[in-house]
Design a protein around this motif. Structure first.
Motif, PDB file in Angstrom:
ATOM      1  N   LEU A 267       0.835  -1.206   0.000  1.00  0.00           N
ATOM      2  CA  LEU A 267       0.000   0.000   0.000  1.00  0.00           C
ATOM      3  C   LEU A 267       0.867   1.253   0.000  1.00  0.00           C
ATOM      4  O   LEU A 267       0.584   2.230  -0.703  1.00  0.00           O
ATOM      5  CB  LEU A 267      -0.887   0.025   1.258  1.00  0.00           C
ATOM      6  CG  LEU A 267      -2.202  -0.727   1.172  1.00  0.00           C
ATOM      7  CD1 LEU A 267      -2.975  -0.574   2.475  1.00  0.00           C
ATOM      8  CD2 LEU A 267      -3.050  -0.197   0.008  1.00  0.00           C
ATOM      9  N   GLU A 268       1.956   1.208   0.785  1.00  0.00           N
ATOM     10  CA  GLU A 268       2.845   2.382   0.847  1.00  0.00           C
ATOM     11  C   GLU A 268       3.507   2.623  -0.511  1.00  0.00           C
ATOM     12  O   GLU A 268       3.624   3.760  -0.961  1.00  0.00           O
ATOM     13  CB  GLU A 268       3.895   2.206   1.942  1.00  0.00           C
ATOM     14  CG  GLU A 268       4.606   3.517   2.213  1.00  0.00           C
ATOM     15  CD  GLU A 268       5.632   3.452   3.334  1.00  0.00           C
ATOM     16  OE1 GLU A 268       5.866   2.359   3.882  1.00  0.00           O
ATOM     17  OE2 GLU A 268       6.195   4.520   3.637  1.00  0.00           O
ATOM     18  N   THR A 270       2.282   1.844  -3.395  1.00  0.00           N
ATOM     19  CA  THR A 270       1.251   2.392  -4.282  1.00  0.00           C
ATOM     20  C   THR A 270       1.111   3.902  -4.064  1.00  0.00           C
ATOM     21  O   THR A 270       1.026   4.677  -5.025  1.00  0.00           O
ATOM     22  CB  THR A 270      -0.095   1.670  -4.020  1.00  0.00           C
ATOM     23  OG1 THR A 270       0.121   0.281  -4.223  1.00  0.00           O
ATOM     24  CG2 THR A 270      -1.172   2.149  -4.960  1.00  0.00           C
ATOM     25  N   LEU A 271       1.116   4.315  -2.792  1.00  0.00           N
ATOM     26  CA  LEU A 271       1.034   5.747  -2.484  1.00  0.00           C
ATOM     27  C   LEU A 271       2.236   6.500  -3.045  1.00  0.00           C
ATOM     28  O   LEU A 271       2.092   7.506  -3.746  1.00  0.00           O
ATOM     29  CB  LEU A 271       1.018   5.958  -0.962  1.00  0.00           C
ATOM     30  CG  LEU A 271      -0.310   5.827  -0.254  1.00  0.00           C
ATOM     31  CD1 LEU A 271      -0.121   6.057   1.238  1.00  0.00           C
ATOM     32  CD2 LEU A 271      -1.305   6.843  -0.809  1.00  0.00           C
ATOM     33  N   LEU A 275       2.068   9.069  -6.191  1.00  0.00           N
ATOM     34  CA  LEU A 275       2.390  10.499  -6.041  1.00  0.00           C
ATOM     35  C   LEU A 275       3.520  10.920  -6.979  1.00  0.00           C
ATOM     36  O   LEU A 275       3.565  12.054  -7.450  1.00  0.00           O
ATOM     37  CB  LEU A 275       2.773  10.802  -4.583  1.00  0.00           C
ATOM     38  CG  LEU A 275       1.595  10.788  -3.598  1.00  0.00           C
ATOM     39  CD1 LEU A 275       2.096  10.833  -2.153  1.00  0.00           C
ATOM     40  CD2 LEU A 275       0.642  11.954  -3.861  1.00  0.00           C
ATOM     41  N   PHE A 284      -3.599  12.695  -8.140  1.00  0.00           N
ATOM     42  CA  PHE A 284      -3.631  11.733  -7.031  1.00  0.00           C
ATOM     43  C   PHE A 284      -3.448  12.465  -5.693  1.00  0.00           C
ATOM     44  O   PHE A 284      -4.117  12.168  -4.707  1.00  0.00           O
ATOM     45  CB  PHE A 284      -2.533  10.682  -7.246  1.00  0.00           C
ATOM     46  CG  PHE A 284      -2.559   9.542  -6.275  1.00  0.00           C
ATOM     47  CD1 PHE A 284      -3.739   8.900  -5.944  1.00  0.00           C
ATOM     48  CD2 PHE A 284      -1.384   9.085  -5.687  1.00  0.00           C
ATOM     49  CE1 PHE A 284      -3.759   7.842  -5.041  1.00  0.00           C
ATOM     50  CE2 PHE A 284      -1.390   8.027  -4.788  1.00  0.00           C
ATOM     51  CZ  PHE A 284      -2.580   7.412  -4.462  1.00  0.00           C
ATOM     52  N   GLN A 285      -2.556  13.469  -5.702  1.00  0.00           N
ATOM     53  CA  GLN A 285      -2.309  14.241  -4.480  1.00  0.00           C
ATOM     54  C   GLN A 285      -3.594  14.951  -4.039  1.00  0.00           C
ATOM     55  O   GLN A 285      -3.957  14.939  -2.863  1.00  0.00           O
ATOM     56  CB  GLN A 285      -1.217  15.266  -4.763  1.00  0.00           C
ATOM     57  CG  GLN A 285      -0.850  16.108  -3.557  1.00  0.00           C
ATOM     58  CD  GLN A 285       0.649  16.274  -3.460  1.00  0.00           C
ATOM     59  OE1 GLN A 285       1.306  16.451  -4.486  1.00  0.00           O
ATOM     60  NE2 GLN A 285       1.177  16.201  -2.269  1.00  0.00           N
ATOM     61  N   LEU A 288      -5.925  12.431  -2.625  1.00  0.00           N
ATOM     62  CA  LEU A 288      -5.527  11.947  -1.294  1.00  0.00           C
ATOM     63  C   LEU A 288      -5.920  12.915  -0.188  1.00  0.00           C
ATOM     64  O   LEU A 288      -6.275  12.506   0.911  1.00  0.00           O
ATOM     65  CB  LEU A 288      -4.008  11.769  -1.250  1.00  0.00           C
ATOM     66  CG  LEU A 288      -3.454  10.420  -1.651  1.00  0.00           C
ATOM     67  CD1 LEU A 288      -1.946  10.410  -1.410  1.00  0.00           C
ATOM     68  CD2 LEU A 288      -4.101   9.310  -0.840  1.00  0.00           C
ATOM     69  N   TYR A 291      -8.898  12.333   1.760  1.00  0.00           N
ATOM     70  CA  TYR A 291      -8.930  11.205   2.688  1.00  0.00           C
ATOM     71  C   TYR A 291      -8.210  11.495   4.000  1.00  0.00           C
ATOM     72  O   TYR A 291      -8.135  10.649   4.871  1.00  0.00           O
ATOM     73  CB  TYR A 291      -8.304   9.965   2.042  1.00  0.00           C
ATOM     74  CG  TYR A 291      -9.186   9.384   0.967  1.00  0.00           C
ATOM     75  CD1 TYR A 291     -10.051   8.340   1.252  1.00  0.00           C
ATOM     76  CD2 TYR A 291      -9.182   9.917  -0.317  1.00  0.00           C
ATOM     77  CE1 TYR A 291     -10.882   7.818   0.277  1.00  0.00           C
ATOM     78  CE2 TYR A 291     -10.011   9.419  -1.299  1.00  0.00           C
ATOM     79  CZ  TYR A 291     -10.859   8.365  -1.010  1.00  0.00           C
ATOM     80  OH  TYR A 291     -11.676   7.860  -1.972  1.00  0.00           O
ATOM     81  N   GLN A 292      -7.642  12.732   4.088  1.00  0.00           N
ATOM     82  CA  GLN A 292      -6.896  13.020   5.308  1.00  0.00           C
ATOM     83  C   GLN A 292      -7.847  13.420   6.438  1.00  0.00           C
ATOM     84  O   GLN A 292      -8.699  14.277   6.248  1.00  0.00           O
ATOM     85  CB  GLN A 292      -5.874  14.127   5.064  1.00  0.00           C
ATOM     86  CG  GLN A 292      -4.480  13.536   4.904  1.00  0.00           C
ATOM     87  CD  GLN A 292      -3.656  14.289   3.921  1.00  0.00           C
ATOM     88  OE1 GLN A 292      -3.878  15.475   3.698  1.00  0.00           O
ATOM     89  NE2 GLN A 292      -2.694  13.626   3.309  1.00  0.00           N
TER      90      GLN A 292
END
Ligand code: G1P
Length: 293
Positions: A267-268, A270-271, A275, A284-285, A288, A291-292
């Motif tokens: 998962l990391e 993929t992030l 990015l 993507f940023q 994201l 979702y914070q």
């Protein structure tokens, strides 16, 4: 001596990645828009290595297919005038990339897997790349290329290491540099290496992260290596013997690695790769940020 061959042990069944790896090889799981293994092969090619030896298993045929030419698809894309897609497709099987596969009949460990490549590698020095580890590209020249260049100069095996939290040392091969520090992008002679030590026995927190430059003499040592940690023939144990014969250097990764063989590491990755993606990164940023919490 120039290093042109890489051994990728891909026979592992990927049980840590179930159910994703039930019907497709774990190496074929996608990070952003490419299977993990494609990043690894691209990393090899960027280091001037174009002969890839897959040490594989009957359930992993999709990996060979991925790097093969797909004439039907190419012809169809050509017919439809889809130039960009055609280029993406052709990039997966560049003409100078040579993929050979050899089977690992029994799951006897990483050391055994590497030894299966012996008839193809022969007397040449080679690289071992663990296929579920992604190495972040930092700088114009890759870490792997720096390692092969250092090997050509010093004639000693090069092992990529990265600091990990002490709670996790028991999952790795761990090196000792006689207590001295090692800075990023630097190399130093190893004084000891242990496979999967208990935290209390670990000589340091510098873990082997899945990139090795080795001389062909490692094959004979592997052939004589008895099962070690976990009852498996360990590459680390043969490296420990090589260390006594010729000296072996640890190389400290400049960036970092991602272990895509476990779900959180995947998962990391993929992030991070999402990015950093040249086309998708910005959107993507923004996505994201929603979702914070
Ligand atoms: C293997 C190696 C180990 C290394 C690790 C890196 O272990 O044996 O020395 O630190 O890969 O991922 P495995 O993860 O296959 O148990």
């Amino acid at each position: 001596m120039k290093v042109t061959k890489a051994v990728l042990p891909v026979a592992g069944l990927g049980t840590r990645f179930l159910p994703a790896s039930k019907a497709i090889p774990k190496e074929m799981v996608t990070v952003v828009d490419k299977p993990v293994i494609q990043y690894v092969v691209e990393e090899a090619m960027a280091a001037g290595i174009n002969e890839i030896v897959l040490v594989t298993h009957s359930s992993k045929r999709a990996i060979e297919d991925h790097f093969d030419v797909n004439y039907e698809l190419e012809a169809e894309l050509e017919r439809r005038g889809k130039k960009e897609l055609l280029e993406i497709l052709r990039d997966t099987a560049p003409p100078d990339l040579k993929i050979t596969a050899v089977r690992q009949g029994k799951a006897l460990g990483l050391g055994h897997a590497v030894c299966c490549a012996r008839p193809i590698v022969g007397d040449a020095p080679f690289v071992v790349m663990l296929p579920d580890v992604l190495v972040e590209q930092s700088g114009a020249v890759s870490d792997l290329r720096l390692m092969t260049e250092r090997f050509a100069l010093a004639g000693q095996a090069q092992i990529m290491v990265e600091p990990v939290p002490y709670e996790r040392v028991s999952q790795y091969g761990v090196v000792d540099l006689n207590g001295s520090d090692l800075h990023q992008g630097k190399h130093a002679l190893m004084s000891q290496v242990v496979e999967k030590p208990a935290r209390a026995d670990a000589p340091s927190n510098l873990a082997i992260v899945g990139r090795y430059v080795l001389p062909a003499s490692i094959f004979e040592l592997l052939a004589n290596t008895k099962p070690g940690a976990g009852g498996e023939i360990q590459l680390t144990d043969a490296i420990a013997t090589l260390m006594q014969q010729t000296g072996v250097e640890a190389y400290h990764i400049r960036g970092r690695s991602y272990d895509c063989g476990n779900k959180l590491g995947y998962l990391e990755a993929t992030l991070a790769y999402g990015l950093a993606h040249p086309l998708l990164g910005n959107d993507f940023q923004v996505m994201l940020a929603r979702y914070q919490r």
